[in-house]
Design an enzyme around this catalytic site. Sequence first.
Site, PDB file in Angstrom:
ATOM      1  N   MET A  30       0.840  -1.202   0.000  1.00  0.00           N
ATOM      2  CA  MET A  30       0.000   0.000   0.000  1.00  0.00           C
ATOM      3  C   MET A  30       0.878   1.255   0.000  1.00  0.00           C
ATOM      4  SD  MET A  30      -3.445  -0.881   2.014  1.00  0.00           S
ATOM      5  CE  MET A  30      -2.865  -0.656   3.679  1.00  0.00           C
ATOM      6  N   GLY A  31       2.163   1.084  -0.303  1.00  0.00           N
ATOM      7  CA  GLY A  31       3.043   2.244  -0.430  1.00  0.00           C
ATOM      8  C   GLY A  31       3.538   2.762   0.905  1.00  0.00           C
ATOM      9  N   HIS A  34       8.992   1.234   3.475  1.00  0.00           N
ATOM     10  CA  HIS A  34      10.069   1.274   4.462  1.00  0.00           C
ATOM     11  C   HIS A  34      10.937   0.027   4.271  1.00  0.00           C
ATOM     12  CE1 HIS A  34       7.556  -1.645   6.485  1.00  0.00           C
ATOM     13  NE2 HIS A  34       6.563  -0.766   6.595  1.00  0.00           N
ATOM     14  N   HIS A  37       9.230  -3.383   3.564  1.00  0.00           N
ATOM     15  CA  HIS A  37       8.861  -3.608   2.160  1.00  0.00           C
ATOM     16  C   HIS A  37      10.114  -3.916   1.329  1.00  0.00           C
ATOM     17  CE1 HIS A  37       5.582  -0.721   3.506  1.00  0.00           C
ATOM     18  NE2 HIS A  37       4.861  -1.728   3.049  1.00  0.00           N
ATOM     19  N   GLY A 149       4.655 -10.433   3.749  1.00  0.00           N
ATOM     20  CA  GLY A 149       5.377 -10.351   5.015  1.00  0.00           C
ATOM     21  C   GLY A 149       4.661 -11.120   6.119  1.00  0.00           C
ATOM     22  N   LYS A 151       4.713 -10.154   8.984  1.00  0.00           N
ATOM     23  CA  LYS A 151       4.195  -9.093   9.853  1.00  0.00           C
ATOM     24  C   LYS A 151       2.665  -9.167   9.911  1.00  0.00           C
ATOM     25  CE  LYS A 151       3.783  -4.707  11.461  1.00  0.00           C
ATOM     26  NZ  LYS A 151       2.379  -4.425  11.235  1.00  0.00           N
ATOM     27  N   LEU A 186       8.441  -2.709  11.868  1.00  0.00           N
ATOM     28  CA  LEU A 186       8.270  -1.544  10.991  1.00  0.00           C
ATOM     29  C   LEU A 186       6.878  -1.577  10.373  1.00  0.00           C
ATOM     30  CD1 LEU A 186      11.714  -1.361   9.137  1.00  0.00           C
ATOM     31  CD2 LEU A 186      11.025  -0.366  11.327  1.00  0.00           C
TER      32      LEU A 186
END
Length: 281
Positions: A30-31, A34, A37, A149, A151, A186
């Site tokens: 989604m841009g 960091h 990504h 990820g 995450k 992050l």
Amino acid sequence: MQTVHDVAPLRAQVRAWRGRGETVGFVPTMGNLHQGHESLVRLALARADHVVVSVFVNPTQFGPSEDFSRYPRSLPADQALLSGVGCDLLFAPEVATMYPHGADHTAVVHVPDLTSVLEGEFRPGHFDGVATVVCKLLHMVHPDLAVFGQKDYQQLKVVEYLVRDLCLPVQIMAAPICRADDGLALSSRNQYLSATERARAPVVHETLLQMRDWLAAGHAPSVVERAATTRLRRAGLVPDYAVVRRASDLGVPEASERDGLVALIAAHLGQTRLIDNLTLG
Ligand code: AMP
């Protein structure tokens, strides 16, 4: 690095690569990119000849009271980061390109069971939006592999489920969680945190480590969950959940189960909702 906003030039480029027998990796985002990504892009570059990254803030995965309109958008900085890493093509579509009938009138991909718990409980409809946009993006890009990820652990499981169930011809790869030095995972949303909140935020990761240690010391998952919830509350966070689940399907483990588990936390810190997890054993 090329940037394209439409599907036709994206498909033409991917078709050209694949026609030459070259493989294509894909990283949906989604841009507001960091290092987390970036690590996904590097993994894709290590496994494929070319890498496509998408930047699309997907409206259908945000609830009505969530942060869709204020979600950070930073395409020029994203382009600079991606070309620096070696991404070949950035796909940055408009909402109308992704949802030709409108975001409220899209055909929906629904993954059962997995999506009704945890994030699905606190963010109703979220995973319908995720599954739908991932399915669309995979059809548009047609990659050999796609990287997600850990995450967003539940999201990764939902994507694996949908790719298997809908027989999509793509390999899903999981990338480890990228953390700041103090352990905070992050996230684009970390920039919502005030300085005081940012200083307090590592307690999420610390609690996950503590959950791992409590389980290793022989405490039952339900006891560990209660203790973790208390720890987060004492630190001033408002947890949605702090749980131990089976890593394979997010089912509730037996009291004696210790292998193949994952600890997951979602908690509010001021206006920011943090999620994190730790796979155990
Ligand atoms: P997002 O832009 O938040 O939708 O994330 C795009 C992809 O990057 C998803 O597969 C995320 O799980 C992954 N991602 C986000 N943050 C991290 C992180 N700290 N470490 C590893 N992957 C991440």
